[in-house]
Design a protein around this motif. Structure first.
Motif, PDB file in Angstrom:
ATOM      1  N   ASN A   1       0.818  -1.213   0.000  1.00  0.00           N
ATOM      2  CA  ASN A   1       0.000   0.000   0.000  1.00  0.00           C
ATOM      3  C   ASN A   1       0.850   1.260   0.000  1.00  0.00           C
ATOM      4  O   ASN A   1       0.486   2.267  -0.631  1.00  0.00           O
ATOM      5  N   GLU A   2       1.989   1.242   0.702  1.00  0.00           N
ATOM      6  CA  GLU A   2       2.881   2.405   0.689  1.00  0.00           C
ATOM      7  C   GLU A   2       3.539   2.571  -0.685  1.00  0.00           C
ATOM      8  O   GLU A   2       3.664   3.688  -1.188  1.00  0.00           O
TER       9      GLU A   2
ATOM     10  N   LYS B   1       9.170   5.267   0.758  1.00  0.00           N
ATOM     11  CA  LYS B   1       8.299   6.104  -0.076  1.00  0.00           C
ATOM     12  C   LYS B   1       8.847   7.524  -0.162  1.00  0.00           C
ATOM     13  O   LYS B   1       8.980   8.093  -1.263  1.00  0.00           O
ATOM     14  N   GLU B   2       9.192   8.107   0.984  1.00  0.00           N
ATOM     15  CA  GLU B   2       9.691   9.487   0.990  1.00  0.00           C
ATOM     16  C   GLU B   2      11.046   9.585   0.292  1.00  0.00           C
ATOM     17  O   GLU B   2      11.320  10.556  -0.425  1.00  0.00           O
ATOM     18  N   GLY B   3      11.908   8.589   0.510  1.00  0.00           N
ATOM     19  CA  GLY B   3      13.202   8.593  -0.156  1.00  0.00           C
ATOM     20  C   GLY B   3      13.070   8.488  -1.655  1.00  0.00           C
ATOM     21  O   GLY B   3      13.761   9.203  -2.410  1.00  0.00           O
ATOM     22  N   LEU B   4      12.190   7.604  -2.117  1.00  0.00           N
ATOM     23  CA  LEU B   4      11.989   7.432  -3.555  1.00  0.00           C
ATOM     24  C   LEU B   4      11.437   8.706  -4.183  1.00  0.00           C
ATOM     25  O   LEU B   4      11.887   9.127  -5.261  1.00  0.00           O
ATOM     26  N   GLU B   5      10.485   9.342  -3.510  1.00  0.00           N
ATOM     27  CA  GLU B   5       9.921  10.594  -4.044  1.00  0.00           C
ATOM     28  C   GLU B   5      10.990  11.679  -4.142  1.00  0.00           C
ATOM     29  O   GLU B   5      11.055  12.409  -5.141  1.00  0.00           O
ATOM     30  N   LYS B   6      11.844  11.769  -3.127  1.00  0.00           N
ATOM     31  CA  LYS B   6      12.901  12.787  -3.154  1.00  0.00           C
ATOM     32  C   LYS B   6      13.924  12.469  -4.239  1.00  0.00           C
ATOM     33  O   LYS B   6      14.401  13.375  -4.950  1.00  0.00           O
TER      34      LYS B   6
END
Length: 407
Positions: free
Chosen positions: A303-304, A387-392
């Protein structure tokens, strides 16, 4: 000094080769959540440890080469619960599933032969093959299709005069795919029509979700003379360090040939075998609880992942892995960046680049394998950080590309 071509050609483990980056991150005080390796945190059944503690002998002797009788008997009882009935001379105990795979390759293939293998595959299939000069002949499957098998025609088009068998894991590592009964029957037909072995790696047999039915190759009567089942206690009972595997086949002649290899390495460790006897006595309720736990963990991680634009991933239905296609050019660079450059409140995540799970050059460069083997709290943290690392990372790459174009 000169080293053998066999060893120099062998790949380093793509699962473990980035460990130095994780160690360096930890040396800087960064906590690393490991989603890169299939080491469950589920408790090993206590019976294993009790059996080892209670061992009472003045001499720790060699065990018999095929495996101690108590463990062979325990395996017979275990398989009978799946309506698979093996005689004692149709079973061998090995040093983990790894030795089972290696010995089976050695007994079914000559140097220069190849095995059909759906890719992405457990990367050590390639490594073990390189040890004995047997090559992986890949059958490409795709994330968009849930990594299910292509048509019979496409599979048969890969067969050549050096093809000796079909090697596949079900449920799949690294994909988590569970093959349907129709897919199992298709492989059986191909094996019969082309006189091929079927080497069925079924170490994740218990881990099937969403109410799906599971079909073992051991239940397909028409091919029982050419089926070799590879098994292990490692993941089934969360006993990876025990290194107890097994080979099962109704082909008694094949088992007799592999026994020669077992005799050459003398025996499997006695204490681990005694402990594993107790593992196979573990009640079925253990699997029900563990299955529910892994299903929940899968959903948390999946889900994340699905919250990130550009991620391609079908929800896996077995094992405890996810292969995801990421919106990056090179997944290995992303994994290294997560360990060297990114952290959230002093924490980061390590995943496994998926390129090493393919034999076809260039495939998997934008994919990763993730193992959902952490407890819910840690897994939720890890999934959020990922998730946050991939987006950044994606945003940084877009800015770099934009600056390059403007320059």
């Amino acid at each position: 000094m000169k080293y053998s071509e066999r060893v120099t050609a062998m790949q380093a483990s793509p699962i473990r080769k980035l460990v130095p980056y994780a160690l360096e991150a930890k040396s800087r005080g960064i906590k690393v959540y490991h989603l890169n390796i299939g080491q469950p945190d589920i408790k090993t059944p206590k019976g294993f440890f009790d059996a080892v503690k209670n061992f009472d002998s003045t001499v720790l002797e060699y065990a018999v080469s095929n495996g101690i009788p108590e463990l062979i008997s325990a395996l017979q009882d275990y398989y009978a619960t799946y309506d698979m009935h093996y005689e004692k001379d149709e079973l061998l105990i090995t040093n983990g599933g790894s030795e089972a795979l290696l010995f089976t390759m050695m007994a079914t293939c000559d140097p220069g032969d190849n095995l059909l293998v759906p890719e992405p595959f457990y990367t050590n299939y390639n490594g073990f093959g390189q040890c004995v000069n047997v090559s992986v002949n890949p059958i490409t499957t795709k994330a968009e299709d849930g990594f299910h098998l292509p048509s019979k025609e496409k599979i048969c088009s890969k067969i050549n005069s050096k093809t000796k068998g079909i090697l596949l894991s079900n449920p799949g590592n690294p994909t988590g795919a569970v093959y349907t009964k129709d897919e199992i029957n298709m492989i059986a037909e191909i094996a019969i029509e082309n006189n091929l072995w079927i080497i069925a790696d079924e170490v994740y047999r218990e881990f099937v979700y969403d109410g799906l039915d599971y079909t073992s190759f051991g239940n397909v009567k028409e091919v029982e003379d050419r089926v070799v089942i590879i098994d292990s206690v490692s993941k089934r009972y969360s006993a990876c360090g025990a290194r107890i595997g097994s080979i099962a086949s109704k082909n008694k002649e094949l088992i007799a040939e592999i026994l020669k290899l077992c005799q050459g390495r003398l025996c499997v460790a006695t204490l681990e075998q005694l402990g594993s006897v107790e593992l196979y006595k573990t009640p079925a309720s253990y699997f029900k609880e563990v299955n529910e736990e892994y299903k929940h963990r899968r959903d948390v991680l999946y889900n994340e992942l699905m919250k990130v634009d550009g991620v391609v991933c079908e929800k896996p239905t077995g094992a405890f892995y996810i292969v995801a296609k990421l919106p990056v050019d090179n997944a290995e660079d992303f994994v290294i960046w997560m360990l060297r450059e990114f952290n959230k409140d002093g924490e980061t995540v390590m995943v496994c680049p998926a390129e090493g799970f393919y034999a076809t050059e260039g495939l998997g460069r934008d994919e990763v394998r993730l193992a959902y083997i952490l407890n819910e709290s840690d897994l939720h943290k890890a999934a959020t950080i990922l998730k946050e690392g991939l987006e950044k990372y994606v945003e940084l790459n877009k800015n770099i590309q934009k600056s390059t174009v403007e320059a």
